[in-house]
Every structure is written in structure tokens, then in C-alpha cells.
Write a protein that holds these residues in place. Sequence first.
Motif, mmCIF file in Angstrom:
data_model
loop_
_atom_site.group_PDB
_atom_site.id
_atom_site.type_symbol
_atom_site.label_atom_id
_atom_site.label_comp_id
_atom_site.label_asym_id
_atom_site.label_seq_id
_atom_site.Cartn_x
_atom_site.Cartn_y
_atom_site.Cartn_z
ATOM 1 N N TRP A 178 48.910 62.077 -9.306
ATOM 2 C CA TRP A 178 48.865 60.668 -8.892
ATOM 3 C C TRP A 178 48.487 60.559 -7.423
ATOM 4 N N ALA A 179 48.977 61.477 -6.603
ATOM 5 C CA ALA A 179 48.568 61.491 -5.193
ATOM 6 C C ALA A 179 47.074 61.754 -5.073
ATOM 7 N N GLY A 180 46.521 62.613 -5.945
ATOM 8 C CA GLY A 180 45.087 62.869 -5.926
ATOM 9 C C GLY A 180 44.283 61.626 -6.254
ATOM 10 N N VAL A 181 44.738 60.863 -7.245
ATOM 11 C CA VAL A 181 44.046 59.617 -7.601
ATOM 12 C C VAL A 181 44.109 58.621 -6.451
ATOM 13 N N LEU A 182 45.292 58.472 -5.846
ATOM 14 C CA LEU A 182 45.437 57.533 -4.733
ATOM 15 C C LEU A 182 44.617 57.967 -3.522
ATOM 16 N N LEU A 183 44.514 59.276 -3.311
ATOM 17 C CA LEU A 183 43.656 59.781 -2.238
ATOM 18 C C LEU A 183 42.214 59.332 -2.453
ATOM 19 N N CYS A 184 41.718 59.508 -3.658
ATOM 20 C CA CYS A 184 40.328 59.146 -3.945
ATOM 21 C C CYS A 184 40.095 57.651 -3.779
ATOM 22 N N LEU A 185 41.065 56.838 -4.163
ATOM 23 C CA LEU A 185 40.929 55.392 -3.993
ATOM 24 C C LEU A 185 40.892 55.011 -2.509
ATOM 25 N N PHE A 233 48.329 61.042 1.050
ATOM 26 C CA PHE A 233 48.168 61.443 -0.349
ATOM 27 C C PHE A 233 47.511 62.820 -0.459
ATOM 28 N N LEU A 234 46.610 63.131 0.475
ATOM 29 C CA LEU A 234 45.963 64.447 0.463
ATOM 30 C C LEU A 234 46.996 65.559 0.603
ATOM 31 N N LEU A 235 47.902 65.416 1.547
ATOM 32 C CA LEU A 235 48.891 66.465 1.783
ATOM 33 C C LEU A 235 49.819 66.620 0.587
ATOM 34 N N SER A 275 41.447 76.470 3.154
ATOM 35 C CA SER A 275 40.103 75.934 3.397
ATOM 36 C C SER A 275 40.088 74.411 3.312
ATOM 37 N N ALA A 276 40.832 73.857 2.364
ATOM 38 C CA ALA A 276 40.905 72.394 2.247
ATOM 39 C C ALA A 276 41.504 71.780 3.504
ATOM 40 N N VAL A 277 42.523 72.423 4.059
ATOM 41 C CA VAL A 277 43.148 71.912 5.287
ATOM 42 C C VAL A 277 42.158 71.945 6.449
ATOM 43 N N VAL A 278 41.434 73.058 6.594
ATOM 44 C CA VAL A 278 40.449 73.169 7.677
ATOM 45 C C VAL A 278 39.333 72.145 7.496
ATOM 46 N N PHE A 279 38.826 72.024 6.290
ATOM 47 C CA PHE A 279 37.724 71.110 5.992
ATOM 48 C C PHE A 279 38.106 69.662 6.304
ATOM 49 N N THR A 280 39.269 69.236 5.845
ATOM 50 C CA THR A 280 39.669 67.838 6.043
ATOM 51 C C THR A 280 40.152 67.579 7.471
#
Length: 228
Positions: A6-13, A58-60, A86-91
Motif C-alpha cells: 500500500w505504501a508503494g501504491v501511495l508512493l506512485c500516486l 511512503f518510499l521508505l 541502490s534504491a536509497v542512493v538513486f532516490t
Amino acid sequence: MRWGPWAGVLLCLSWAPMALVLPRFPDLGSAHVVVIYWAAELGVMQAVALSVGVGYLFLLVFLGALTDRLSAAEHLRPWSWTAVASAVVFTTALNVAIGLVLSAGLVARTDPAGAYALHVGGFVLAAPAAFAGVAFFLAVAVVAFGSPVLPRWSAWLAVAGAVANAGPVGGVTTLVGPWNAGNGVLAGIAAPLGLFVAWILAVSVWWLREPAVPSRPEPVGQPAATRR
């Protein structure tokens, strides 16, 4: 673990508004066009930056749940940690880039040359950060191909993401032309970031559709220390 997808969906929104502004960013080869852009679009970009900032919460949360899920593939655990790091560095690089380009908008009226430098800096930052994006997508592809913790189709989407992240790399050498962070052959930073969000959304929806695993009931009357 439903809070993770659900956090992933909210992140994308919350990050969706970036799709409206990234294609409209001006070419990096003209300082005049950059200043004109910021004179007209500062308010819109401020609203987008606020939405993106909320999305980092939401990403975290999503990355925390993803870490737990990927760690179930014990024989691929180094790749799991590579994906999350890698996701942390990228974002994080994305967050700094947003701050730089937003600063360009704030100083555009009083310091056009400074505004152009800040705007370019935000895009050039995307060039070395693209390698972190490649690492993320390659790592999740290895995990998805080698274990059932992620669907196999997500690995192929990740392969496409790794290829897209090669687009901005040329930004370390030039501001104009096809291979740079501003207007690369693979859509500059729009394609790498877009596939990152698309991957999270697709995996989150798949994750939410998984059958819920019921909790095992605690034995009645048995001391906690002796439960197995």
C-alpha cells in the motif's frame, strides 16, 4: 505485510505529478529558455516538489517491506541488500536534484546565470546517479529470476529499467545532443524514473493480490518459552 505494497501504491500516486513536468523541462543548451521556463512554471514545480516530498515517506515504508521480502531468498541476500542500497542512493540523488532545480526557479528573476547553473546541476547530477539505478534494476532482476519472492515478469521489467538508466550517463560530458541527462535518447531522466515508479507500482499491485497468509494460533495454556 499489506502496509508495504500500500505504501508503494501511495508512493506512485504522490510521484505521479512528476510525469506532467519532466517532459516540459527546457533544453539545457539555452540559458534564455531555462530562465523563461522558470518564470512561468515556478508555482507548478513547487506543488510537485511538495507532493514528491510526501512520497518519500511512503518510499521508505515500501523499501522497509521490500527488504524484508527480498531477505527471504537467503541464497541471494547480497543481491537483496544491493537492491535496497541502490534504491536509497538513486532516490537520494533525485531529492538533491529536485532541490537544485527548484532553487533555479527561486533565483531566476534576480540571478538568471545562477538559475541556469542550478538547473543544469540538477540534470548533470542524474548522470552518475544513473549507475545506482542500473544497480537497483539488475539486483531485483537477479532476485526475481532466482527465487519466487518476486514474480518472474518483474525481472524483465527490471531489465528494461537497467537499459533505460544508461540513457543519462552521457550527461557527464555534454549538455546537448542525444546522450545527456536533459534530452537523452531514452528520454533523459524521465525513462529511468518512470520505470522505477512503474516497477514499484506493478510489484505493489501484484503483492496486494497475493492470498493473505493466516497467522498461526498460539497454543492455549502453553508457556511462551516452550512454544515451537
